[in-house]
Design a protein around this motif. Structure first.
Motif, short mmCIF file in Angstrom:
data_model
loop_
_atom_site.label_atom_id
_atom_site.label_comp_id
_atom_site.label_asym_id
_atom_site.label_seq_id
_atom_site.Cartn_x
_atom_site.Cartn_y
_atom_site.Cartn_z
N ARG A 1 27.56 45.24 43.34
CA ARG A 1 28.22 44.40 42.34
C ARG A 1 29.62 44.99 42.12
O ARG A 1 29.76 45.98 41.42
N ARG A 2 30.59 44.37 42.73
CA ARG A 2 31.95 44.91 42.68
C ARG A 2 32.86 44.00 41.85
O ARG A 2 32.85 42.79 42.00
N CYS A 3 33.62 44.60 40.94
CA CYS A 3 34.54 43.87 40.08
C CYS A 3 35.75 43.40 40.88
O CYS A 3 36.37 44.19 41.62
N GLU A 4 36.11 42.12 40.72
CA GLU A 4 37.26 41.57 41.47
C GLU A 4 38.60 42.04 40.90
O GLU A 4 39.62 41.93 41.58
N VAL A 5 38.61 42.55 39.66
CA VAL A 5 39.86 42.98 39.03
C VAL A 5 40.20 44.43 39.40
O VAL A 5 41.25 44.73 39.95
N CYS A 6 39.27 45.35 39.10
CA CYS A 6 39.54 46.77 39.36
C CYS A 6 39.00 47.27 40.69
O CYS A 6 39.35 48.36 41.14
N GLY A 7 38.10 46.49 41.32
CA GLY A 7 37.56 46.88 42.61
C GLY A 7 36.43 47.89 42.54
O GLY A 7 35.92 48.30 43.58
N LYS A 8 36.01 48.29 41.34
CA LYS A 8 34.96 49.30 41.20
C LYS A 8 33.57 48.66 41.29
O LYS A 8 33.39 47.49 40.95
N ASP B 1 26.19 47.43 32.68
CA ASP B 1 27.55 47.16 32.21
C ASP B 1 28.01 45.73 32.51
O ASP B 1 29.19 45.41 32.39
N ILE B 2 27.06 44.87 32.89
CA ILE B 2 27.41 43.50 33.25
C ILE B 2 27.04 42.54 32.13
O ILE B 2 25.91 42.59 31.61
N ASP B 3 27.97 41.68 31.74
CA ASP B 3 27.71 40.62 30.77
C ASP B 3 27.78 39.28 31.48
O ASP B 3 28.21 39.18 32.63
N LYS B 4 27.34 38.23 30.78
CA LYS B 4 27.42 36.88 31.33
C LYS B 4 28.67 36.20 30.80
O LYS B 4 29.23 36.60 29.77
N ALA B 5 29.10 35.14 31.49
CA ALA B 5 30.31 34.44 31.06
C ALA B 5 30.24 32.98 31.47
O ALA B 5 29.54 32.62 32.43
N PHE B 6 30.97 32.14 30.72
CA PHE B 6 31.10 30.73 31.06
C PHE B 6 32.57 30.44 31.37
O PHE B 6 33.46 30.82 30.60
N ASP B 7 32.80 29.76 32.47
CA ASP B 7 34.16 29.45 32.89
C ASP B 7 34.30 27.93 33.02
O ASP B 7 33.59 27.30 33.80
N ASP B 8 35.20 27.34 32.23
CA ASP B 8 35.41 25.90 32.29
C ASP B 8 36.57 25.51 33.20
O ASP B 8 37.01 24.35 33.22
#
Length: 311
Positions: free
Chosen positions: A46-53, A59-66
């Motif tokens: 599970r790699r973050c697209e922003v920081c690359g870590k 440490d993972i939360d859920k999100a809704f993107d419209d």
């Protein structure tokens, strides 16, 4: 089994404390992916697209993107919803058991009494049995409102979650709109085929052949490695008649004959016993029939007597 949820079945002013257990389990052989060249284990990160870590699951939360904005929802946010806090299985209505279409059934759960007194639990179970009704219930489980059927299985109450109406696809196939003529003979042969397969359903007589063969393959590869001979392990496949296109009536006729042959008693058992039991009667019967034929041929033909009116 381990309880995955605790709450109470509520109908009217009656509460039945219960524990929820998964009623089914997966028996499939567990396989994982490896690199073809060196057999190294393939793992997903599970790699973050922003920081690359690489991010830990905790440490993972859920999100809704419209499409324009992203709303992050934490576990605390989700737990604060009123429905999620509710620990009751609310009975909405009691319906005739045959009114629930089996296609709507999803997952099955057992309910165990969760109190010192099981009287309310047993009373609800017996009431459902006596009235031949199924309780339609609603409850929250794993961040989702569930619709479910509460029914009886043996001495246990069980929940079968139901799909929502808009989750069941409508079947609409143009090919089924064509007019098809089915002859009486075809229906008769089809009914005969069904009759030849008729039996009582016994689940323990069926096995998952693919999983059994997969285990056999794994065991054989452990012993023989890459030198495994699959034909020696599983035997050669027999030729099938599947490639031939048969007329429907011919296919029905062959199917009925094949199934009947499979149900015939083995040679040398029942048939042999029957022939031993009636040797004289069969022989005498043949002789009598032969003698009768000879007498009829030898006797001169006589005109038949007219039947009297009073006969």
């Amino acid at each position: 089994m381990r309880a995955i949820w605790k709450g109470a079945v509520a109908f009217g002013l009656v509460n039945v404390p219960v524990k929820l257990y998964s009623a089914t389990e997966d028996h499939d052989v567990k396989l994982h992916q490896v690199h073809e060249k060196d057999g190294g284990r393939i793992r997903y990160q599970r790699r973050c697209e922003v920081c690359g870590k690489v991010v830990e699951f905790k440490d993972i939360d859920k999100a809704f993107d419209d499409g324009e904005r992203t709303v992050v929802l934490t576990d605390e946010d989700l737990a604060s919803l009123p429905v999620e806090k509710n620990r009751e299985i609310d009975v909405v209505e009691f319906v005739p058991s045959d009114q629930i279409d089996p296609i709507m059934f999803d997952r099955s759960y057992y309910l165990e009494p969760d109190s010192k007194s099981t009287k309310a639990y047993v009373l609800l179970r017996k009431t459902l049995e006596d009235t031949d009704r199924t309780a339609v219930v609603k409850f929250a489980l794993r961040q989702k409102t569930r619709l479910a059927a509460l029914r009886v299985r043996g001495d246990v109450l069980m929940l079968q979650t139901l799909l929502w109406e808009d989750e069941v696809r409508e079947a609409s196939f143009p090919s089924l709109e064509e007019t098809v003529r089915i002859s009486a003979k075809e229906r008769e042969m089809s009914a005969a085929l069904v009759e030849s397969f008729s039996s009582d359903f016994k689940p323990d007589e069926f096995t998952d052949e693919y999983q059994e063969q997969l285990r056999t393959l794994i065991d054989a590869k452990i012993e023989q490695g890459e030198s495994l001979d699959t034909e020696a392990t599983f035997g050669e496949e027999g030729e099938e008649e599947g490639g031939k296109v048969l007329d429907l009536m011919e296919a029905l006729r062959r199917s009925v004959e094949k199934n009947r042959e499979g149900k015939k008693p083995a040679a040398g058992k029942d048939t042999a016993a029957e022939s031993k039991a009636k040797p004289a009667s069969k022989a005498s019967g043949r002789k009598t029939a032969a003698k009768k034929d000879e007498d009829e041929e030898a006797a001169p033909k006589r005109p038949r007597a007219k039947a009297s009116k009073g006969a």
